[in-house]
Design a protein around this motif. Structure first.
Motif, PDB file in Angstrom:
ATOM      1  N   ALA A  52      44.599 -41.238 -58.932  1.00  0.00           N
ATOM      2  CA  ALA A  52      43.451 -41.296 -58.013  1.00  0.00           C
ATOM      3  C   ALA A  52      43.767 -40.548 -56.726  1.00  0.00           C
ATOM      4  O   ALA A  52      42.937 -39.796 -56.187  1.00  0.00           O
ATOM      5  CB  ALA A  52      43.084 -42.752 -57.706  1.00  0.00           C
ATOM      6  N   ILE A  53      44.996 -40.733 -56.254  1.00  0.00           N
ATOM      7  CA  ILE A  53      45.395 -40.073 -55.004  1.00  0.00           C
ATOM      8  C   ILE A  53      45.646 -38.577 -55.251  1.00  0.00           C
ATOM      9  O   ILE A  53      45.184 -37.714 -54.501  1.00  0.00           O
ATOM     10  CB  ILE A  53      46.645 -40.770 -54.423  1.00  0.00           C
ATOM     11  N   SER A  54      46.347 -38.272 -56.367  1.00  0.00           N
ATOM     12  CA  SER A  54      46.692 -36.865 -56.666  1.00  0.00           C
ATOM     13  C   SER A  54      45.467 -35.975 -56.808  1.00  0.00           C
ATOM     14  O   SER A  54      45.497 -34.816 -56.431  1.00  0.00           O
ATOM     15  CB  SER A  54      47.472 -36.771 -57.975  1.00  0.00           C
ATOM     16  N   TYR A  55      44.407 -36.517 -57.424  1.00  0.00           N
ATOM     17  CA  TYR A  55      43.249 -35.675 -57.756  1.00  0.00           C
ATOM     18  C   TYR A  55      42.036 -35.923 -56.855  1.00  0.00           C
ATOM     19  O   TYR A  55      40.962 -35.379 -57.128  1.00  0.00           O
ATOM     20  CB  TYR A  55      42.854 -35.879 -59.225  1.00  0.00           C
ATOM     21  N   ALA A  56      42.200 -36.725 -55.792  1.00  0.00           N
ATOM     22  CA  ALA A  56      41.045 -37.028 -54.931  1.00  0.00           C
ATOM     23  C   ALA A  56      40.442 -35.752 -54.351  1.00  0.00           C
ATOM     24  O   ALA A  56      39.211 -35.586 -54.309  1.00  0.00           O
ATOM     25  CB  ALA A  56      41.465 -37.986 -53.820  1.00  0.00           C
ATOM     26  N   SER A  57      41.306 -34.837 -53.927  1.00  0.00           N
ATOM     27  CA  SER A  57      40.784 -33.619 -53.295  1.00  0.00           C
ATOM     28  C   SER A  57      40.119 -32.686 -54.308  1.00  0.00           C
ATOM     29  O   SER A  57      39.438 -31.731 -53.927  1.00  0.00           O
ATOM     30  CB  SER A  57      41.903 -32.877 -52.557  1.00  0.00           C
ATOM     31  N   ASP A  58      40.310 -32.956 -55.600  1.00  0.00           N
ATOM     32  CA  ASP A  58      39.653 -32.155 -56.649  1.00  0.00           C
ATOM     33  C   ASP A  58      38.343 -32.786 -57.105  1.00  0.00           C
ATOM     34  O   ASP A  58      37.682 -32.268 -58.018  1.00  0.00           O
ATOM     35  CB  ASP A  58      40.580 -32.026 -57.869  1.00  0.00           C
ATOM     36  N   GLY A  59      38.018 -33.948 -56.520  1.00  0.00           N
ATOM     37  CA  GLY A  59      36.755 -34.600 -56.898  1.00  0.00           C
ATOM     38  C   GLY A  59      36.840 -35.360 -58.212  1.00  0.00           C
ATOM     39  O   GLY A  59      35.812 -35.713 -58.802  1.00  0.00           O
ATOM     40  N   ILE A  60      38.075 -35.621 -58.679  1.00  0.00           N
ATOM     41  CA  ILE A  60      38.221 -36.407 -59.916  1.00  0.00           C
ATOM     42  C   ILE A  60      38.637 -37.829 -59.532  1.00  0.00           C
ATOM     43  O   ILE A  60      39.678 -38.032 -58.894  1.00  0.00           O
ATOM     44  CB  ILE A  60      39.267 -35.799 -60.874  1.00  0.00           C
ATOM     45  N   ARG A  61      37.790 -38.789 -59.902  1.00  0.00           N
ATOM     46  CA  ARG A  61      38.059 -40.187 -59.573  1.00  0.00           C
ATOM     47  C   ARG A  61      38.781 -40.877 -60.742  1.00  0.00           C
ATOM     48  O   ARG A  61      38.501 -40.571 -61.902  1.00  0.00           O
ATOM     49  CB  ARG A  61      36.753 -40.930 -59.254  1.00  0.00           C
ATOM     50  N   PHE A  62      39.710 -41.761 -60.422  1.00  0.00           N
ATOM     51  CA  PHE A  62      40.444 -42.540 -61.438  1.00  0.00           C
ATOM     52  C   PHE A  62      40.336 -44.020 -61.083  1.00  0.00           C
ATOM     53  O   PHE A  62      40.681 -44.412 -59.962  1.00  0.00           O
ATOM     54  CB  PHE A  62      41.935 -42.171 -61.451  1.00  0.00           C
ATOM     55  N   ASN A  63      39.887 -44.831 -62.038  1.00  0.00           N
ATOM     56  CA  ASN A  63      39.818 -46.273 -61.825  1.00  0.00           C
ATOM     57  C   ASN A  63      40.267 -46.999 -63.088  1.00  0.00           C
ATOM     58  O   ASN A  63      40.135 -46.470 -64.197  1.00  0.00           O
ATOM     59  CB  ASN A  63      38.379 -46.680 -61.474  1.00  0.00           C
ATOM     60  N   SER A  64      40.771 -48.212 -62.898  1.00  0.00           N
ATOM     61  CA  SER A  64      41.163 -49.012 -64.066  1.00  0.00           C
ATOM     62  C   SER A  64      40.238 -50.218 -64.202  1.00  0.00           C
ATOM     63  O   SER A  64      39.717 -50.737 -63.217  1.00  0.00           O
ATOM     64  CB  SER A  64      42.625 -49.468 -63.964  1.00  0.00           C
TER      65      SER A  64
END
Ligand SMILES: NC(=O)c1ccc[n+]([C@@H]2O[C@H](COP(=O)([O-])OP(=O)(O)OC[C@H]3O[C@@H](n4cnc5c(N)ncnc54)[C@H](O)[C@@H]3O)[C@@H](O)[C@H]2O)c1
Length: 256
Positions: free
Chosen positions: A171-183
């Motif tokens: 979530a942190i690594s890809y935040a600036s790419d607009g990709i959200r990660f949630n569990s």
């Protein structure tokens, strides 16, 4: 009806109890759905159910532990549908009930390969398409067993904890790419996986279920649709400010 309209959604483990509810739920909200599973019979049934209702879906047979297969299948999905916007990682097994000193190396390797490596491989080969698309949403199905410990299924607990933190790191690594990660963290849900876990527990099926449900304030198991509802929210733009979160859907199990 159209909460995820126009999105291409990939559901790994899409033939399973929870995965099939997620696949049909996303299709019912307007998504084009790629159903991926090693169980071709049930996977094709899910696709049939979606297309019978006028939705759009296609099945791919996959072993999520095989990097070459995962890479090829995600390439084929992007070619077929044009892009990939949403990835849901729902493949899983509960594995051995053995404690640390009793479990075998094979027990360990098997469950980590499916739950942890499989989640990472699907992410690895979905993300490049999301980067090209300018964003996306990844939803990883962890468990209440990724939040709290317990004597039953210790290896499973470890894998689900790993999925929880992989999700937050991504979530942190890809935040600036607009990709959200949630569990998403389901409590006990009635599927073949939970039935098999109960049946193989040394306590016996009845006692296992009695103890499990005695810790659920709502006093019952949930349904696959309860989990699908949370996934649809995280896949949709309704959750556009939500990343790195853990959505617990457990009848209150972890509230105590
Ligand atoms: N049912 C529950 O009570 C519960 C609770 C918490 C979390 N979960 C999690 O929800 C997810 C879905 O579980 P479910 O209850 O629907 O179980 P399920 O057994 O019905 O579905 C799991 C699916 O994963 C597929 N799968 C397993 N190994 C695979 C592989 N190597 N490659 C491709 N596909 C593979 C299976 O064929 C199956 O269709 C799992 O990650 C599980 O750990 C379930």
């Amino acid at each position: 009806m159209n909460r995820v309209a126009g999105k291409v959604c990939v559901v790994v483990g899409g033939a399973g109890g929870i995965g099939s509810a997620i696949s049909t739920g996303l299709a019912g909200e307007g998504a084009q759905v790629a159903v991926l599973d090693r169980d071709a019979e049930h996977g094709r049934n899910v696709v049939q159910e979606i297309t019978d209702k006028g939705g759009e879906a296609r099945f791919w047979s996959i072993d999520v532990t095989d990097a070459q297969v995962v890479e090829r299948v995600f390439g084929e999905i992007a070619e077929h549908f044009g892009t990939i916007n949403v990835l849901v990682n729902s493949a899983g097994i509960t594995g051995s009930h053995a404690r640390a000193h009793e479990a075998t190396e094979d027990d360990f390797d098997k469950i980590y390969a499916i739950t942890v490596k499989g989640c990472w491989l699907a992410t690895k080969y979905a993300v490049p398409h999301m980067l090209t698309a300018g964003g996306g949403s990844v939803v990883n199905i962890s468990s209440i067993m990724g939040l709290v410990g317990g004597a039953s299924l210790p290896l499973y607990h470890g894998t689900k904890g790993a999925v929880r933190l992989m999700t937050k790191a991504d979530a942190i690594s890809y935040a600036s790419d607009g990709i959200r990660f949630n569990s998403v963290h389901p409590g006990p849900i009635e599927t073949s996986l939970s039935v098999a876990a109960a049946a193989s527990d040394p306590l016996g099926k009845e006692e296992y279920m009695r103890r499990l449900l005695s810790n659920v304030p709502l006093g019952r198991r949930g349904e696959p649709d309860d989990i699908a509802a949370g996934v649809i929210y995280l896949a949709s733009d309704e959750s556009k400010f939500v990343t790195g979160t853990e959505l617990v859907i457990d009848g209150g199990y972890t509230a105590r």
